[in-house]
Design a protein around this motif. Structure first.
Motif, PDB file in Angstrom:
ATOM      1  N   VAL A   1      11.024 -27.708  -5.281  1.00  0.00           N
ATOM      2  CA  VAL A   1      10.115 -27.233  -6.329  1.00  0.00           C
ATOM      3  C   VAL A   1       9.278 -28.391  -6.878  1.00  0.00           C
ATOM      4  O   VAL A   1       8.068 -28.242  -7.112  1.00  0.00           O
ATOM      5  N   ALA A   2       9.911 -29.529  -7.076  1.00  0.00           N
ATOM      6  CA  ALA A   2       9.199 -30.698  -7.605  1.00  0.00           C
ATOM      7  C   ALA A   2       8.080 -31.129  -6.657  1.00  0.00           C
ATOM      8  O   ALA A   2       6.948 -31.395  -7.095  1.00  0.00           O
ATOM      9  N   PHE A   3       8.378 -31.199  -5.363  1.00  0.00           N
ATOM     10  CA  PHE A   3       7.334 -31.561  -4.395  1.00  0.00           C
ATOM     11  C   PHE A   3       6.226 -30.516  -4.373  1.00  0.00           C
ATOM     12  O   PHE A   3       5.037 -30.858  -4.283  1.00  0.00           O
ATOM     13  N   TYR A   4       6.594 -29.245  -4.453  1.00  0.00           N
ATOM     14  CA  TYR A   4       5.580 -28.178  -4.452  1.00  0.00           C
ATOM     15  C   TYR A   4       4.636 -28.343  -5.631  1.00  0.00           C
ATOM     16  O   TYR A   4       3.401 -28.204  -5.490  1.00  0.00           O
ATOM     17  N   ARG A   5       5.170 -28.647  -6.805  1.00  0.00           N
ATOM     18  CA  ARG A   5       4.331 -28.767  -8.000  1.00  0.00           C
ATOM     19  C   ARG A   5       3.341 -29.918  -7.898  1.00  0.00           C
ATOM     20  O   ARG A   5       2.256 -29.874  -8.491  1.00  0.00           O
ATOM     21  N   ILE A   6       3.713 -30.937  -7.139  1.00  0.00           N
ATOM     22  CA  ILE A   6       2.773 -32.052  -6.929  1.00  0.00           C
ATOM     23  C   ILE A   6       1.691 -31.661  -5.938  1.00  0.00           C
ATOM     24  O   ILE A   6       0.490 -31.761  -6.216  1.00  0.00           O
ATOM     25  N   PHE A   7       2.113 -31.198  -4.764  1.00  0.00           N
ATOM     26  CA  PHE A   7       1.150 -30.948  -3.689  1.00  0.00           C
ATOM     27  C   PHE A   7       0.199 -29.795  -4.017  1.00  0.00           C
ATOM     28  O   PHE A   7      -0.952 -29.807  -3.600  1.00  0.00           O
ATOM     29  N   ILE A   8       0.669 -28.805  -4.780  1.00  0.00           N
ATOM     30  CA  ILE A   8      -0.211 -27.682  -5.094  1.00  0.00           C
ATOM     31  C   ILE A   8      -1.307 -28.100  -6.064  1.00  0.00           C
ATOM     32  O   ILE A   8      -2.384 -27.494  -6.118  1.00  0.00           O
ATOM     33  N   LYS A   9      -1.080 -29.170  -6.827  1.00  0.00           N
ATOM     34  CA  LYS A   9      -2.121 -29.688  -7.709  1.00  0.00           C
ATOM     35  C   LYS A   9      -3.156 -30.491  -6.925  1.00  0.00           C
ATOM     36  O   LYS A   9      -4.324 -30.562  -7.307  1.00  0.00           O
ATOM     37  N   ILE A  10      -2.718 -31.089  -5.835  1.00  0.00           N
ATOM     38  CA  ILE A  10      -3.641 -31.873  -5.004  1.00  0.00           C
ATOM     39  C   ILE A  10      -4.404 -30.964  -4.047  1.00  0.00           C
ATOM     40  O   ILE A  10      -5.619 -31.099  -3.870  1.00  0.00           O
ATOM     41  N   TYR A  11      -3.688 -30.025  -3.434  1.00  0.00           N
ATOM     42  CA  TYR A  11      -4.302 -29.095  -2.476  1.00  0.00           C
ATOM     43  C   TYR A  11      -4.282 -27.692  -3.076  1.00  0.00           C
ATOM     44  O   TYR A  11      -3.502 -26.824  -2.683  1.00  0.00           O
ATOM     45  N   LYS A  12      -5.146 -27.471  -4.062  1.00  0.00           N
ATOM     46  CA  LYS A  12      -5.091 -26.272  -4.889  1.00  0.00           C
ATOM     47  C   LYS A  12      -5.355 -24.979  -4.126  1.00  0.00           C
ATOM     48  O   LYS A  12      -4.852 -23.926  -4.506  1.00  0.00           O
TER      49      LYS A  12
END
Length: 385
Positions: free
Chosen positions: A108-119
């Motif tokens: 979940v933590a990784f998802y929250r980072i990457f989804i902000k970069i690759y919206k």
């Protein structure tokens, strides 16, 4: 659900392939023994984790064998399992559920980072953060891999969020300190590799330095320090620490997935000479034609797909809509490549290589898949009327 299934699967497969001789079931048995100790001798239970049974006491912090610190890595997991056994009664599969409830938070933590970069790439981000096969499989076993993965997720997300807010709260600093402590206790060499990348990431964002250039220069300086550290501090030699790690692995019994690894010597020439072999082992092996054990076949297939994705990335890269020089992406790439170099230097076993490698895959695979122009690829296969 996928995480639960993977956790149950790795337990079942490891038990039926190796029966009594594997890491996952061994720590579970030790956890049951600790639970029994809790019932019979609570004082010993709460104090034995701090005791060293070795003549060198608490020395040998980076040793692979006969070391308090090496034992501590498993003892922490064993203590956790002993608490789980209050409810599970020693059942591995129930313990796996407890363990993976915690480890799922790393995804979940990784998802929250990457989804902000690759919206605009939610599907790709979900795949890269939750469903990469070897990552999902190996981080779901009751072992150190899941803890390292989750800790890196918490660490990355906390720093990412703090840098976005341009403020490190007391809570954030506490989480960062806790995650670094966990890495030190579970796999100290991961801490040593992540710290330089972490510092560079923070400096690049805080002072708005050019990202790639700063990381490149920073790692050149780091390399100079690494190879000359013994000249500054006589009683600490990082080169010998790495070469000793490799020597320790050479003393283990030959495995079915054993591979040839050139001997590493504590000098710059040897480290430079062995670097291509190290990266070959981590980035390209097992080859599609290489099958020393049938259990590696899914890994062979998975790795071929990653290599194809990289080719697509080169040929069909998106225009600079997404910043490929995003400081977090560069943090992940530089950190992962140094981890791969370290693992490649010391590890002569493909089975262990694919397991250790799996923890760091999101840092490399997510930027590749999310920067492929899939629309352009689909367009090539459309039949014109």
């Amino acid at each position: 659900m996928a995480k639960i299934i993977a956790g149950l699967a790795i337990g079942w497969i490891s038990y039926n392939l190796y029966n009594t001789g594997n890491d996952y079931w061994d720590v579970n048995r030790e956890g049951w023994k600790e639970y029994q100790l809790l019932l019979s001798n609570p004082k010993e239970y709460f104090t034995n984790i701090f005791k060293s049974q070795y003549t060198q006491g608490y020395g040998g912090m980076f040793d692979s064998f006969q070391s308090f610190w090496n034992d501590l890595r498993n003892n922490i997991i064993i203590k956790f399992l002993s608490v789980c056994n209050i409810f599970s009664r020693g059942n591995y599969y129930i313990n796996s559920l407890f363990f993976n409830f915690f480890c799922f938070l790393g995804h979940v933590a990784f998802y929250r980072i990457f989804i902000k970069i690759y919206k605009n790439q939610q599907r790709a981000v979900i795949i890269c953060c939750f469903l990469l096969p070897s990552m999902l499989y190996f981080t779901s076993g009751v072992q150190k891999d899941g803890i390292v993965f989750t800790t890196l997720g918490f660490l990355s997300y906390t720093v990412f969020k703090s840098l976005q807010q341009n403020y490190f709260s007391k809570k954030s600093l506490l989480i960062i300190l806790l995650t670094l402590t966990v890495l030190f206790l579970i796999r100290s060499y991961v801490l040593l590799n992540v710290l330089p990348a972490l510092i560079m990431w923070i400096l690049v964002v805080k002072y708005k330095w050019p990202a790639f250039k700063s990381f490149a220069i920073g790692y050149i300086i780091l390399g100079l320090i690494f190879f000359n550290f013994n000249s500054i501090v006589k009683n600490i030699n990082p080169l010998k620490t790495v070469t000793q790690k490799q020597a320790d692995f050479f003393t283990l019994p030959l495995a079915s997935t054993q591979i040839k690894l050139d001997t590493l010597y504590p000098n710059f020439k040897s480290f430079l000479y062995n670097a291509p072999q190290a990266y070959n082992h981590l980035l390209l092996r097992p080859y599609i034609t290489e099958l020393p054990a049938k259990s590696l076949l899914p890994i062979n297939i998975e790795l071929v797909f990653y290599q194809l994705f990289f080719i697509f990335f080169i040929a069909f890269k998106r225009k600079k809509e997404e910043k490929e020089n995003n400081p977090f992406i560069l943090f992940g790439i530089f950190f992962t490549l140094t981890m791969f170099l370290f693992i490649g230097y010391i590890m002569p076993n493909l089975g262990s290589i694919v397991r250790y490698r799996s923890v760091y895959l999101p840092f490399l695979i997510a930027p590749v898949i999310c920067n492929i122009n899939w629309e352009k690829i689909k367009g090539l296969f459309k039949i014109k009327k």
